[in-house]
Write an enzyme that holds these catalytic residues in place. Structure first.
Site, PDB file in Angstrom:
ATOM      1  N   GLY A 411       0.835  -1.206   0.000  1.00 59.85           N
ATOM      2  CA  GLY A 411       0.000   0.000   0.000  1.00 59.85           C
ATOM      3  C   GLY A 411       0.865   1.249   0.000  1.00 59.85           C
ATOM      4  N   SER A 412       0.384   2.289   0.638  1.00 63.93           N
ATOM      5  CA  SER A 412       1.080   3.584   0.581  1.00 63.93           C
ATOM      6  C   SER A 412       2.359   3.640   1.396  1.00 63.93           C
ATOM      7  CB  SER A 412       0.136   4.704   1.037  1.00 63.93           C
ATOM      8  OG  SER A 412      -0.862   4.932   0.061  1.00 63.93           O
ATOM      9  N   THR A 413       2.655   2.598   2.195  1.00 68.03           N
ATOM     10  CA  THR A 413       3.972   2.593   2.849  1.00 68.03           C
ATOM     11  C   THR A 413       5.079   2.553   1.803  1.00 68.03           C
ATOM     12  OG1 THR A 413       4.080   0.171   3.064  1.00 68.03           O
ATOM     13  CG2 THR A 413       3.020   1.400   4.857  1.00 68.03           C
ATOM     14  N   MET A 414       4.738   2.141   0.581  1.00 64.53           N
ATOM     15  CA  MET A 414       5.669   2.092  -0.541  1.00 64.53           C
ATOM     16  C   MET A 414       6.158   3.489  -0.934  1.00 64.53           C
ATOM     17  SD  MET A 414       6.977   0.039  -2.898  1.00 64.53           S
ATOM     18  CE  MET A 414       7.676   0.196  -4.538  1.00 64.53           C
TER      19      MET A 414
END
Length: 674
Positions: A411-414
């Site tokens: 997810g947006s931790t990327m």
């Protein structure tokens, strides 16, 4: 008178007779050797019935087929005999029609590699074939009639598992067996005592009754359950021998961490026939215990000891040693795990399905590895109560899945990785703003109906800091496209994505995409904001963010510090000195600054950096039935004590990633202030 001719004839006859005798002798010896080879081959293959059929008639009168087969079976099973091989040792002899072949027997047994010398196989010709003259010396060379073969085993102590502070997480210790002595139990009030035992132990009455009915000896102890000595269920069962309720002590494996540690530590159990076959050269026997899951299984070879064993002959009052082996206790292992932190994380995740991993950014020590839900390993040492069984059925055995070593879409931790790769390649200028309008965007009409969407339109141009705060998918999709596939893949590989991670616990291998390539613009754009095909473990995510607290470096993760005790850099120079402050500023602002979108992740008195993320699990962009996994990762860039990543499953419709945020915040608050 001519004597030469008769003399010549006599010489020829004599030579012919010698040749016949030699040929006959050679043929006899060859046949005997063939019998020897067949007999020992059957022995090696445990074909004891086939061995018996090769005995002389006198031998068959000496021992019956049933006794012969049962003796060899029982003795060679008891000593754990495997890998039998035979070698002729010395000169073959022939005396009074008996051919004797000396030989040695080599095998592995419970005492280790075992070589037995001085066997003698005596062969007698019967019915044109050579038969084996048998006595007890063909079991063991120095065995005689009426000797009894005995095997004595002293159990080795299994190594303990310790946390970073030396606290015991798993060790051998005394537990109790609750059972029934029928002679006293059946005297009175049987029905009420069965009901009481079933109620106290949380097992079925039928279970107890069936065991009672199956027993035919009133003096025989009937074990019901094994139980920890600390279990309060024992309180009402002590000192009731006169009623036939007995408590006996035994050695068992004891686990102290509770459910928080179940999936990490695992458990041991009785060896199966399949395992016994797979590990037949490692000294196990059918009563062995073996690691079944978790570190108990991963570190089986280190933790398990080697039992002391002795094989001997009992001859009256004498004891004749055949082979022995001293006990070798298993070795302890010490983990980097902080037990209190592990328990705190698990308590925050109670009731959820998910995983979390915490690392020390400066040392690479893994401080916690949690899978939820989990189990108490003691359940497998003792027994499964009715309540526990019902709980497992209610959750559809959700604790059977170990989640912390699985890979997931980040997810947006990327977006931290895309930020780093963009900055390091000069694609992102932190002071430059991208003019992005609306909630959807596509590169061009070649994308058809596909568009990248974002949750918030800030109604202004977007800088890196804005993109982090608003988790702007469009911004990061554009950065990935500007980077191009080659540079982006190279950047991801710099973080170890797609390579096997050297680590003491088996982990699924991360991936850049399903085929290792990013050769489509839509996939490249989606990967930039964490909705492509990248798959990583929670450990990997915690390591990514630890670079913010370790001068742009990632340490080699370490779990078993008793073996892997030296801190080493795994990935060096991922973030340049010029870009590190920019990244720390952006990823702390999203939590700590005014207007922060993850303000519920702030830890009073501490500056933390991090990122939340919702990873959509769906079949297509139009899929409205898919689920979401909610991520939050937090790291303290100033004190550099911890980087913690947590993923909770099925958060769609109940706050998405913000289901995870307060759980991580509570853990960070606890750990940074303890």
């Amino acid at each position: 008178m001519n004597t030469k001719k008769p003399l010549k004839l006599l010489i020829l006859l004599t030579l012919s007779l010698c040749f016949i005798l030699i040929s006959t002798g050679c043929t006899s010896m060859n046949k005997a050797e063939k019998t020897f080879n067949t007999f020992t081959e059957k022995w090696a293959n445990a074909d004891y019935l086939g061995m018996y059929e090769m005995l002389t008639n006198d031998s068959k009168e000496y021992i019956s087929e049933e006794d012969f087969v049962s003796r060899y079976t029982n003795i060679f099973t008891a000593i754990g005999a495997n890998n039998l091989s035979f070698e002729v040792n010395g000169e073959k002899g022939k005396d009074d029609g008996i051919i004797t072949i000396p030989f040695n027997l080599n095998m592995t047994a419970i005492t280790g590699d075992l070589k037995l010398n001085d066997y003698k196989l005596s062969l007698i010709k019967e019915d044109k074939d050579y038969k084996v003259k048998w006595d007890e010396s063909l079991i063991f060379p120095n065995m005689i009639k009426d000797d009894k073969v005995r095997v004595s085993v002293t159990q080795a102590k299994r190594g303990s598992i310790l946390d970073k502070d030396g606290r015991v997480l798993a060790s051998d210790g005394d537990i109790s067996t609750v059972g029934i002595y029928p002679a006293n139990f059946n005297e009175s009030n049987v029905e009420s005592k069965v009901k009481e035992l079933a109620n106290v132990l949380d097992i079925s009455e039928e279970n107890i009754t069936n065991k009672l009915n199956a027993n035919t000896n009133p003096e025989h102890f009937i074990p019901l359950v094994d139980i920890l000595n600390t279990d309060p269920k024992l309180n009402s069962l002590h000192s009731r021998d006169s009623e036939g309720i007995i408590i006996k002590s035994k050695l068992g494996r004891i686990y102290t961490g509770g459910e928080a540690f179940g999936r990490l530590i695992g458990y041991i159990g009785s060896i199966t026939a399949e395992e016994l076959e797979n590990f037949k050269d490692k000294g196990y026997n059918d009563t062995s215990l073996i690691g079944k899951a978790g570190l108990e299984q991963v570190y089986e070879d280190t933790l398990r000891g080697e039992d002391a064993a002795e094989i001997y002959l009992e001859r009256g009052m004498d004891k004749i040693i055949i082979a022995n082996k001293d006990v070798k206790n298993g070795s302890d292992i010490t983990l980097s795990i902080d037990s209190d932190l592990q328990k705190k994380i698990y308590s925050e995740m109670t009731g959820e399905k998910g995983a979390a991993t915490a690392v020390n950014p400066k040392t690479g020590e893994v401080l916690a590895m949690v899978s939820a839900p989990s189990y108490d390993s003691n359940t497998f040492t003792t027994y499964i109560s009715k309540t526990q069984k019902a709980k497992w059925e209610e959750t559809n055995n959700a604790d059977e899945i170990n989640r912390f070593n699985k890979t997931y879409s980040p997810g947006s931790t990327m977006k931290l990785l895309t930020s780093i790769i963009g900055l390091e390649n000069g694609i992102i200028d932190p002071k430059e703003a991208k003019d992005i309008k609306g909630l959807t965007w596509q590169k061009d009409t070649s994308w058809g109906d596909y568009k990248v969407t974002r949750v918030i339109d800030p109604n202004k141009s977007v800088t890196l800091k804005d993109a982090v705060n608003f988790s702007d998918n469009i911004y990061y999709a554009q950065v990935a496209l500007d980077l191009g596939s080659e540079k982006f893949i190279k950047g991801l590989k710099n973080f170890g994505i797609g390579e096997d991670l050297t680590f003491e616990y088996p982990m699924e291998t991360s991936q850049i995409s399903n085929d290792g390539e990013i050769n489509r613009d839509i996939l490249l754009a989606d990967t930039g904001y964490g909705q492509g095909e990248v798959m990583v473990t929670p450990l990997h995510v915690a390591l990514f963010y630890s670079s913010l607290a370790n001068e742009g470096n990632i340490m080699q993760p370490r779990l078993v510090v008793s073996e892997n005790f030296e801190a080493k850099v795994w990935k060096e120079g991922l973030i340049s000195k010029n870009n590190l402050p920019t990244l720390i500023d952006a990823f702390t602002a999203v939590i700590n600054d005014a207007g922060a979108t993850i303000s519920d992740g702030a830890v009073p008195g501490h500056r933390v950096a991090g990122k939340s993320g919702s990873a959509e699990i769906k079949q297509s962009q139009d899929d409205t039935t898919g689920t979401e996994n909610g991520w939050f990762v937090s790291v303290d860039p100033d004190s550099a004590k911890i980087s913690l990543a947590m993923m909770i499953e099925d958060v769609k419709g109940r706050g998405s990633s913000h289901v995870t945020v307060p759980k991580v915040r509570n853990v960070m608050d606890y750990y940074l202030n303890k």
